[in-house]
Write a protein that holds these residues in place. Structure first.
Motif, mmCIF file in Angstrom:
data_model
loop_
_atom_site.group_PDB
_atom_site.id
_atom_site.type_symbol
_atom_site.label_atom_id
_atom_site.label_comp_id
_atom_site.label_asym_id
_atom_site.label_seq_id
_atom_site.Cartn_x
_atom_site.Cartn_y
_atom_site.Cartn_z
ATOM 1 N N ALA A 88 0.843 -1.208 0.000
ATOM 2 C CA ALA A 88 0.000 0.000 0.000
ATOM 3 C C ALA A 88 0.874 1.253 0.000
ATOM 4 N N GLY A 89 0.597 2.148 -0.931
ATOM 5 C CA GLY A 89 1.325 3.418 -1.005
ATOM 6 C C GLY A 89 2.680 3.315 -1.690
ATOM 7 N N ARG A 90 3.045 2.142 -2.132
ATOM 8 C CA ARG A 90 4.365 1.968 -2.747
ATOM 9 C C ARG A 90 4.311 2.219 -4.262
ATOM 10 N N ARG A 104 0.420 -7.082 -17.185
ATOM 11 C CA ARG A 104 -0.897 -6.454 -16.964
ATOM 12 C C ARG A 104 -1.543 -6.995 -15.695
ATOM 13 N N ALA A 105 -1.384 -8.288 -15.459
ATOM 14 C CA ALA A 105 -1.955 -8.880 -14.239
ATOM 15 C C ALA A 105 -1.253 -8.318 -13.007
ATOM 16 N N ARG A 106 0.049 -8.102 -13.110
ATOM 17 C CA ARG A 106 0.812 -7.544 -11.978
ATOM 18 C C ARG A 106 0.342 -6.113 -11.707
ATOM 19 N N ALA A 107 0.104 -5.343 -12.767
ATOM 20 C CA ALA A 107 -0.376 -3.962 -12.597
ATOM 21 C C ALA A 107 -1.725 -3.958 -11.893
ATOM 22 N N ARG A 111 -2.539 -2.480 -8.174
ATOM 23 C CA ARG A 111 -3.618 -1.498 -7.961
ATOM 24 C C ARG A 111 -4.511 -1.942 -6.815
ATOM 25 N N GLU A 112 -4.890 -3.222 -6.837
ATOM 26 C CA GLU A 112 -5.790 -3.741 -5.789
ATOM 27 C C GLU A 112 -5.138 -3.680 -4.405
#
Ligand code: FVH
Length: 293
Positions: A88-90, A104-107, A111-112
């Protein structure tokens, strides 16, 4: 007065293999504070001696700085390393070689988890890192604003080239360039095989090959131009009919030299197919359409 180290963005780096270690060294040498973590702790010792902070877990390394760079073996090792970390926040920058879909899955998962994400594709080998004149660079994709925020830091190990906000584009550009490189390696292998049984010094062929490949490489611009216009006859110098007519010479020479045509034949087959479709006046660009499924 603040020192350079204080002014420069602190970096967390997960992964101290050949590439990760080279990255860490260039950031340290440029005055960035670097926190490192590696699955096998012994690999951190050399970096610690050079000034890196060593974290005893990936989670602790991620907690240390907001810019987190990951350079691990593959996508599965990234999953494993990040499993217990709070992202979170990184600002997560993943330089591990991946497919566009993995990027794309990593992005999406970043995000989640409340992180911002850039994907990277490294166009360099470790000795090129931190050596601008070596010509290495790194593709980045993801949010442009995030890239701009870290552009200076990301430009330290090698030139930073942004290729779009689709997180998969860095990986796609990486694989596209490396695929072209393997095509070139295949051609070089065939050329050396042709002379292998003759009294020809391979060292005399090498500069001839290099010069020829460099002279031919700009043909990529003409291909791009033809793809954009849709006119594959635009600016043609050596048309497909002429080139196909020449292929028996290549195959016969291979036969005479006792060399398997297996690297050349698939490409020639595509050229013949395109010619059979009535594209005699075209360049070789039509082969690209035959590859699309
Ligand atoms: N080296 C090169 O020439 C190429 C140039 C282009 C880009 N690649 C990519 O860079 C990524 C890292 O490559 P590398 O050269 O650093 O690779 P290694 O020296 O083999 O180090 C691998 C690191 O990954 C760690 N690791 C492996 N599996 C796991 C795991 N399950 N969990 C956590 N870490 C893992 C390994 O740790 P250890 O074995 O020391 O414990 C190393 O730190 C790669 O994507 C290339 O394709 C390099």
């Amino acid at each position: 007065m603040a020192s350079n180290t204080v002014e420069k963005t602190s970096v967390t780096l997960l992964g101290l293999g050949a590439m990760g270690s080279a990255l860490a060294r260039t950031w340290l040498a440029a005055g960035h504070a670097v926190t490192v973590w590696n699955r096998t702790p012994a690999r951190s010792a050399a970096l610690a001696a050079e000034g890196a902070e060593v974290a005893d877990s990936a989670a602790a390394a991620v907690a240390a700085n907001s810019l987190v760079v990951v350079c691990l073996l593959d996508d599965a090792s990234v999953d494993e390393a990040l499993a217990g970390a709070d992202l979170a926040g990184r600002d997560l920058v993943n330089l591990t070689t991946s497919t566009p879909a993995q990027a794309r899955a990593r992005a999406q998962s970043a995000r989640e988890l409340g992180a911002r994400y850039l994907d990277g594709g490294i166009m360099a080998v470790p000795p090129m890192i931190g050596v601008p004149e070596a010509g290495g660079f790194i593709f980045y994709s993801g949010a442009r604003e995030l890239f701009e925020r870290h552009r200076e830091t990301l430009g330290v190990p090698a030139g930073a080239t942004y290729v779009g906000d689709d997180a998969g584009f860095a990986a796609l550009h990486d694989v596209a360039l490396l695929s072209a490189m393997y095509g070139m390696f295949a051609g070089i292998a065939h050329a050396f095989a042709l002379i292998r049984k003759e009294d020809i010094d391979p060292a005399s062929l090498a500069p001839l090959l290099t010069g020829w490949l460099v002279a031919m490489a700009p043909s990529a611009h003409q291909t791009a131009d033809q793809l954009r216009s849709g006119d594959y006859t635009k600016g043609v110098v050596s048309n497909l009919a002429m080139q196909v007519a020449g292929t028996p010479t290549f195959l016969s020479t291979a036969e005479q030299q006792g060399v398997s045509p297996e690297l050349l034949s698939p490409y020639f087959k595509l050229m013949r197919r395109r010619l059979a479709e009535g594209s005699a006046e075209e360049d070789l660009t039509g082969v690209i359409d035959l590859l699309l499924r």
